[in-house]
Design an enzyme around this catalytic site. Structure first.
Site, short mmCIF file in Angstrom:
data_model
loop_
_atom_site.label_atom_id
_atom_site.label_comp_id
_atom_site.label_asym_id
_atom_site.label_seq_id
_atom_site.Cartn_x
_atom_site.Cartn_y
_atom_site.Cartn_z
N THR A 165 0.87 -1.19 0.00
CA THR A 165 0.00 0.00 0.00
C THR A 165 0.90 1.24 0.00
OG1 THR A 165 -0.25 -0.23 2.42
CG2 THR A 165 -2.02 -1.09 1.02
N LYS A 199 4.10 -6.77 3.91
CA LYS A 199 3.81 -5.38 3.64
C LYS A 199 3.49 -4.71 4.95
CE LYS A 199 0.40 -3.35 3.41
NZ LYS A 199 -0.41 -2.48 4.36
N THR A 258 -0.37 -2.80 11.12
CA THR A 258 -1.08 -2.90 9.85
C THR A 258 -0.14 -3.55 8.92
OG1 THR A 258 -2.54 -1.07 9.96
CG2 THR A 258 -1.98 -1.72 7.84
N GLU A 302 5.95 4.99 7.36
CA GLU A 302 5.55 6.09 6.49
C GLU A 302 6.33 7.36 6.80
OE1 GLU A 302 0.99 4.71 5.53
OE2 GLU A 302 1.37 6.02 7.23
N ASN A 342 -0.48 10.60 5.57
CA ASN A 342 -1.72 10.17 6.19
C ASN A 342 -2.84 11.20 6.09
OD1 ASN A 342 -1.46 7.39 7.62
ND2 ASN A 342 0.50 8.41 7.90
N SER A 375 -6.92 10.27 -0.96
CA SER A 375 -7.03 11.15 -2.14
C SER A 375 -5.96 10.83 -3.16
CB SER A 375 -6.93 12.60 -1.70
OG SER A 375 -5.76 12.84 -0.97
#
Length: 410
Positions: free
Chosen positions: A160, A186, A197, A283, A405, A410
């Protein structure tokens, strides 16, 4: 590269892919859940494999988890795993469960096997109904193969917000036969045990019964996947599954087997590799943070402290800003809930001592800044009150984390 313990050596394989063990095939493609990137993957064993799984502790659990748990805990054999990215199929009610079961059935029909031998995993946006037309069409186009290209397709299709693929594989010897254990994962955001996650898939050609494999995975998970944190969030889809198809030809492994430690250490090393890769790829992250704790009253207490330090937003931002603020570290030790004696705490960053037996130690600010600029930063904490040891891994907290995040949908 060979890694040794007092009892065995294991070999890190140069071909790091999920189909390295005998009898496994994989595939991945773009079906249309995401705009351009691959988003549908299939992992297959030639024969039904013993299976073990660990799952999120979030009370809200996605539909695919319910399907996969049934395979892991009831069938105790798995031959295939169908995976999609781009949609988590979480908080989607009865329709979500029906869609997960449809994915299971279609994958089984594609492979000509029983549906209760197929697991399902999904990752992506929560709360959106799955677009099933591209899934249905994509499953028919999946053609699993046992080559590196197909393994890479699988690894790419499960991602992702990850910036890199996460693959690893090792070999060891059991009963004089080569046993290979490989993993792919992942995970980049919403990473907080228990678990993250994350999706993790581990394959091995070792022969081992499901119940023994389940107990082993649960134990190893506490030392690896449950020792990482990125941002403190726990997801709805977290899954790690191990498939063991027995094609290496060894005698059935149990803790009493003379080569048990070979298998256990190799599986633990694969899991630790994947866990550290996930933490490093948090991230927006620029640095991997490792916290080592010694001298706690127990290993469990040491792990609790390590996770408290690596999960502290103030510690994470200090590492990002190259600020040698050891006060944030000792504060995280203190509020961890573990037993500590402030007068016996020693703290080091990158080998440089900053606190010894509770007393500040003069240090070079310039030297610490250079250590904190490195891509991997190690924090060492000694409690001085016991023999307990523990590790945890995480990453720095950056401006990019907020940006990623804030615009995830979007």
């Amino acid at each position: 590269m060979t890694m040794s313990t007092s009892t065995n050596s294991i070999k890190k394989l140069s071909s790091k892919n999920i189909v390295s063990p005998k009898g496994f095939k994989a595939a991945g493609l773009h079906c249309g859940l995401k705009h351009k990137k691959k988003d549908l993957a299939l992992l297959v064993s030639e024969v039904p494999a013993s299976v073990a799984g660990v799952f999120t502790t979030n009370a809200v659990q996605a539909a695919p988890l319910k399907v996969t748990k049934e395979v892991v805990y009831t069938t105790k054999k798995m031959q295939a795993m169908i995976v999609n990215s781009g949609n988590a199929n979480a908080c989607t009610g009865k329709q979500g469960l029906q869609d997960a079961q449809t994915m299971q059935t279609l994958a089984a029909e594609k492979l000509g096997i029983a549906a209760n031998l197929v697991g399902v995993c999904s990752t992506g946006v929560i709360g959106e109904i799955m677009k099933m037309e591209p899934i249905i069409d994509g499953i028919q186009k999946l053609e699993p193969k046992d080559n590196l290209e197909s393994a890479i397709d699988f690894a790419q299709a499960i991602l992702t917000t990850d910036t890199v693929m996460k693959n690893t594989s090792y070999s060891t010897t059991v009963d004089g036969k080569e046993v290979i254990i490989a993993g792919v994962a992942k995970g980049s955001g919403m990473i907080e045990p228990n678990m993250a996650t994350m999706l993790g898939f581990i394959t091995t050609d070792a022969k081992i019964e499901a119940d023994v494999l389940q107990a082993t995975l649960a134990d190893i998970t506490n030392l690896t996947f449950n020792a990482i944190t990125v941002d403190g969030d726990t997801s709805t889809n977290d899954t790690v599954v191990v498939l063991a198809n027995g094609l290496a030809g060894n005698d059935t492994l149990t803790p009493e087997h003379p080569d048990w430690h070979h298998f256990y250490y190799t599986l633990k090393t694969v899991a630790e590799d994947l866990a550290k890769m996930i933490a490093k790829d948090g991230e927006g992250a620029t640095k991997l943070i490792e916290v080592e704790v010694e001298g706690a009253i127990s290993d469990e207490e040491a792990r609790k402290i390590a996770k408290s330090v690596v999960g502290s937003p103030l510690v994470k931002t200090a590492v990002f800003g190259c600020d040698a603020n050891w006060g944030r570290i000792i504060a995280a030790v203190g509020y961890s809930g573990a037993v500590v004696d402030p007068d016996k705490i020693t703290i080091q960053i990158g080998g440089a001592t900053m606190v010894e037996n509770g007393e500040p130690v003069p240090f070079s600010e310039d030297e610490l800044i250079q250590l904190l600029k490195m891509h991997e930063v190690k924090i060492y904490v000694s409690l001085g009150i016991g023999e307990g040891k523990g590790h945890a891994w995480g990453c720095d907290l950056t401006y990019d984390y907020v940006q990623i995040n804030a615009s995830y949908r979007s």
